[in-house]
Motif scaffolding. Structure first.
Motif, PDB file in Angstrom:
ATOM      1  N   VAL A 178       0.818  -1.215   0.000  1.00  7.34           N
ATOM      2  CA  VAL A 178       0.000   0.000   0.000  1.00  7.34           C
ATOM      3  C   VAL A 178       0.854   1.268   0.000  1.00  7.34           C
ATOM      4  O   VAL A 178       0.440   2.302  -0.512  1.00  7.34           O
ATOM      5  N   LYS A 179       2.073   1.186   0.534  1.00  7.32           N
ATOM      6  CA  LYS A 179       2.926   2.366   0.554  1.00  7.32           C
ATOM      7  C   LYS A 179       3.369   2.770  -0.849  1.00  7.32           C
ATOM      8  O   LYS A 179       3.834   3.893  -1.058  1.00  7.32           O
ATOM      9  N   ARG A 180       3.208   1.857  -1.831  1.00  2.00           N
ATOM     10  CA  ARG A 180       3.577   2.171  -3.205  1.00  2.00           C
ATOM     11  C   ARG A 180       2.396   2.681  -4.012  1.00  2.00           C
ATOM     12  O   ARG A 180       2.544   3.044  -5.171  1.00  2.00           O
ATOM     13  N   PHE A 181       1.217   2.720  -3.409  1.00  3.53           N
ATOM     14  CA  PHE A 181       0.059   3.290  -4.089  1.00  3.53           C
ATOM     15  C   PHE A 181       0.265   4.792  -4.225  1.00  3.53           C
ATOM     16  O   PHE A 181       0.518   5.478  -3.231  1.00  3.53           O
ATOM     17  N   PHE A 182       0.152   5.296  -5.440  1.00  2.00           N
ATOM     18  CA  PHE A 182       0.306   6.728  -5.660  1.00  2.00           C
ATOM     19  C   PHE A 182      -0.752   7.484  -4.856  1.00  2.00           C
ATOM     20  O   PHE A 182      -1.934   7.201  -4.941  1.00  2.00           O
ATOM     21  N   GLY A 183      -0.293   8.449  -4.052  1.00  2.00           N
ATOM     22  CA  GLY A 183      -1.206   9.232  -3.232  1.00  2.00           C
ATOM     23  C   GLY A 183      -1.306   8.758  -1.797  1.00  2.00           C
ATOM     24  O   GLY A 183      -1.903   9.435  -0.958  1.00  2.00           O
ATOM     25  N   VAL A 184      -0.723   7.597  -1.489  1.00  2.81           N
ATOM     26  CA  VAL A 184      -0.708   7.100  -0.111  1.00  2.81           C
ATOM     27  C   VAL A 184       0.637   7.462   0.511  1.00  2.81           C
ATOM     28  O   VAL A 184       1.668   6.867   0.190  1.00  2.81           O
ATOM     29  N   GLY A 185       0.633   8.476   1.363  1.00  6.94           N
ATOM     30  CA  GLY A 185       1.853   8.931   2.014  1.00  6.94           C
ATOM     31  C   GLY A 185       2.158   8.127   3.264  1.00  6.94           C
ATOM     32  O   GLY A 185       1.447   7.168   3.609  1.00  6.94           O
ATOM     33  N   LYS A 186       3.205   8.535   3.955  1.00  7.60           N
ATOM     34  CA  LYS A 186       3.659   7.787   5.133  1.00  7.60           C
ATOM     35  C   LYS A 186       2.598   7.745   6.228  1.00  7.60           C
ATOM     36  O   LYS A 186       2.371   6.696   6.848  1.00  7.60           O
ATOM     37  N   VAL A 187       1.939   8.876   6.474  1.00  7.27           N
ATOM     38  CA  VAL A 187       0.940   8.930   7.548  1.00  7.27           C
ATOM     39  C   VAL A 187      -0.218   7.987   7.243  1.00  7.27           C
ATOM     40  O   VAL A 187      -0.661   7.219   8.108  1.00  7.27           O
ATOM     41  N   THR A 188      -0.717   8.036   5.995  1.00  5.75           N
ATOM     42  CA  THR A 188      -1.832   7.159   5.614  1.00  5.75           C
ATOM     43  C   THR A 188      -1.402   5.700   5.625  1.00  5.75           C
ATOM     44  O   THR A 188      -2.154   4.824   6.070  1.00  5.75           O
ATOM     45  N   ALA A 189      -0.192   5.426   5.142  1.00  8.44           N
ATOM     46  CA  ALA A 189       0.305   4.046   5.141  1.00  8.44           C
ATOM     47  C   ALA A 189       0.385   3.504   6.559  1.00  8.44           C
ATOM     48  O   ALA A 189      -0.023   2.361   6.829  1.00  8.44           O
ATOM     49  N   ASP A 190       0.910   4.314   7.487  1.00  8.13           N
ATOM     50  CA  ASP A 190       1.000   3.883   8.880  1.00  8.13           C
ATOM     51  C   ASP A 190      -0.389   3.585   9.463  1.00  8.13           C
ATOM     52  O   ASP A 190      -0.569   2.634  10.231  1.00  8.13           O
ATOM     53  N   LYS A 191      -1.356   4.414   9.099  1.00  7.90           N
ATOM     54  CA  LYS A 191      -2.725   4.201   9.579  1.00  7.90           C
ATOM     55  C   LYS A 191      -3.278   2.895   9.018  1.00  7.90           C
ATOM     56  O   LYS A 191      -3.963   2.144   9.720  1.00  7.90           O
ATOM     57  N   MET A 192      -2.971   2.622   7.747  1.00  7.60           N
ATOM     58  CA  MET A 192      -3.431   1.373   7.139  1.00  7.60           C
ATOM     59  C   MET A 192      -2.788   0.171   7.814  1.00  7.60           C
ATOM     60  O   MET A 192      -3.442  -0.846   8.052  1.00  7.60           O
ATOM     61  N   TYR A 193      -1.496   0.288   8.133  1.00 16.17           N
ATOM     62  CA  TYR A 193      -0.806  -0.821   8.806  1.00 16.17           C
ATOM     63  C   TYR A 193      -1.496  -1.169  10.122  1.00 16.17           C
ATOM     64  O   TYR A 193      -1.659  -2.349  10.459  1.00 16.17           O
ATOM     65  N   LYS A 194      -1.899  -0.134  10.857  1.00 16.06           N
ATOM     66  CA  LYS A 194      -2.554  -0.363  12.145  1.00 16.06           C
ATOM     67  C   LYS A 194      -3.901  -1.063  11.987  1.00 16.06           C
ATOM     68  O   LYS A 194      -4.398  -1.704  12.911  1.00 16.06           O
ATOM     69  N   LEU A 195      -4.497  -0.915  10.790  1.00 10.23           N
ATOM     70  CA  LEU A 195      -5.771  -1.558  10.496  1.00 10.23           C
ATOM     71  C   LEU A 195      -5.581  -2.919   9.832  1.00 10.23           C
ATOM     72  O   LEU A 195      -6.543  -3.549   9.389  1.00 10.23           O
ATOM     73  N   GLY A 196      -4.303  -3.361   9.744  1.00 10.02           N
ATOM     74  CA  GLY A 196      -4.028  -4.661   9.141  1.00 10.02           C
ATOM     75  C   GLY A 196      -4.013  -4.649   7.625  1.00 10.02           C
ATOM     76  O   GLY A 196      -4.165  -5.694   6.983  1.00 10.02           O
ATOM     77  N   ILE A 197      -3.818  -3.455   7.050  1.00  6.12           N
ATOM     78  CA  ILE A 197      -3.794  -3.318   5.590  1.00  6.12           C
ATOM     79  C   ILE A 197      -2.355  -3.084   5.151  1.00  6.12           C
ATOM     80  O   ILE A 197      -1.794  -2.009   5.367  1.00  6.12           O
TER      81      ILE A 197
END
Length: 356
Positions: A178-197
């Motif tokens: 997900v961190k390689r999705f264009f438009g997904v920055g570090k903050v959003t990626a970290d939030k996704m990780y916490k949600l198991g994404i």
């Protein structure tokens, strides 16, 4: 309707131009902008990137990471000159060209002036012409929409290209971090990780309602793109309405003094974005997001166009002190609008199979 979209991205553009014009710099680590005493790096050569030198880091840190680093002042007139040559090559193939900045653009070649069926071959031909005309290399991404083409262009850098064919879209996205999705920055990626994404497959497993509940309006966007749905057309006449940059802090800030320190970096980044797109503006807006997620904006409109950090910082500080903060702050953003966009200031589920 299925489309054939190409994203062309020049390789380390500013730094490569300096190495082109000054042969003694070739093969050496260089940074455009900044210095070992102050300032921020605007671009770094691939030789410098091996040491961790990147755009937006301070010149002091860049020199610490790479003691042999050579700093070069930016020459935007020269960058614009070469960018114009590259743009002319694009227009040989299609009028549907959407520049993102001086060094990258989207091209819609579904129907093209050369009547070529393969977007992959078009991209290869364009990259060859760019090198023959300018002496610089470019990378390309080719796929069915802008989102995928943008991701693909970063895969085989420098001087390479990647095609994501229609039948490959879903498997590609499901396996993509997900961190390689264009438009997904570090903050959003970290939030996704916490949600198991962690991957596109994980993201695809979440309902649209779940994603909207956790990411607001962006949730629907994430729900669609992981399914290969991105309908944004290549728009050659699209005008940029504003340029902005923002920071979400690891810890909430409760003092204007601490915020001013962050504004130094934010306005420096904003200056680079404005200069990269040859834009300036009259209206400066400060966005403040508090710890309770409430938001406040403060703006000022000047009688002249601005793009330099010193003026941006001066006016942003004045906006900050316009009234007291009502709570601790989690995010600060600065934008410039009311732009001078005349002439060259314009920015400027199942898919059918077709030849790539």
């Amino acid at each position: 309707m299925s489309r054939k979209i190409i994203h062309i991205d020049m390789d380390a553009f500013y730094a490569s131009v300096e190495q082109l014009d000054f042969p003694e710099l070739r093969g050496k680590p260089i940074a455009v902008g900044g210095s070992e005493l102050r300032g921020v790096v605007a671009a770094a050569s691939y030789e410098a990137r091996k040491y961790g030198v990147r755009s937006a880091i301070s010149g002091v840190l860049a020199k610490k990471r790479c003691p042999e680093l050579i700093f070069m002042p930016p020459r935007f007139a020269r960058y614009k000159e070469i960018s114009s040559q590259i743009r002319s090559i694009f227009l040989e193939y299609t009028d549907l060209v959407e520049p993102l900045s001086l060094d990258e653009a989207f091209l819609d070649v579904t129907e093209n002036k050369k009547n070529m069926l393969s977007a992959t071959l078009i991209a290869k031909e364009i990259r060859t012409k760019i090198f023959e005309t300018t002496g610089l290399t470019a990378s390309a991404g080719i796929s069915i929409n802008k989102f995928l083409a943008k991701i693909a262009s970063d895969y085989n850098k420098p001087n390479g290209q990647k095609t994501i064919n229609p039948e490959e879209v879903i498997p590609f996205l499901e396996n993509l971090e997900v961190k390689r999705f264009f438009g997904v920055g570090k903050v959003t990626a970290d939030k996704m990780y916490k949600l198991g994404i962690f991957t596109g497959g994980d993201l695809k497993g979440k309902t649209e309602e779940f994603l909207e509940a956790h990411f607001g309006k962006s949730g629907k966007h994430y729900y669609q793109i992981v399914r290969g749905i991105h309908l944004s057309a290549v728009r050659p006449d699209r005008k940029i309405k504003s340029i902005s940059t923002e920071r979400t802090f690891e810890e909430n800030l409760s003092s204007e003094i601490f915020i001013i320190d962050r504004l130094e970096s934010i306005t420096g980044d904003l200056e680079r974005r404005l200069q990269k797109q040859d834009l300036s503006g009259k209206t400066i807006t400060l966005k403040i997001k508090y710890s309770d997620f409430s938001q406040q904006t403060r703006s000022v409109t000047l009688p002249y166009f601005v793009s330099h950090k010193s003026i941006l910082l001066e006016n942003t500080k004045a906006l900050l002190f316009q009234e007291r903060l009502k709570d601790s702050v989690r995010l600060i953003g600065v934008s410039v609008s009311n732009l001078n966009d005349k002439e060259h200031k314009k920015v400027v589920g199942v898919q059918l199979r077709f030849d790539f």
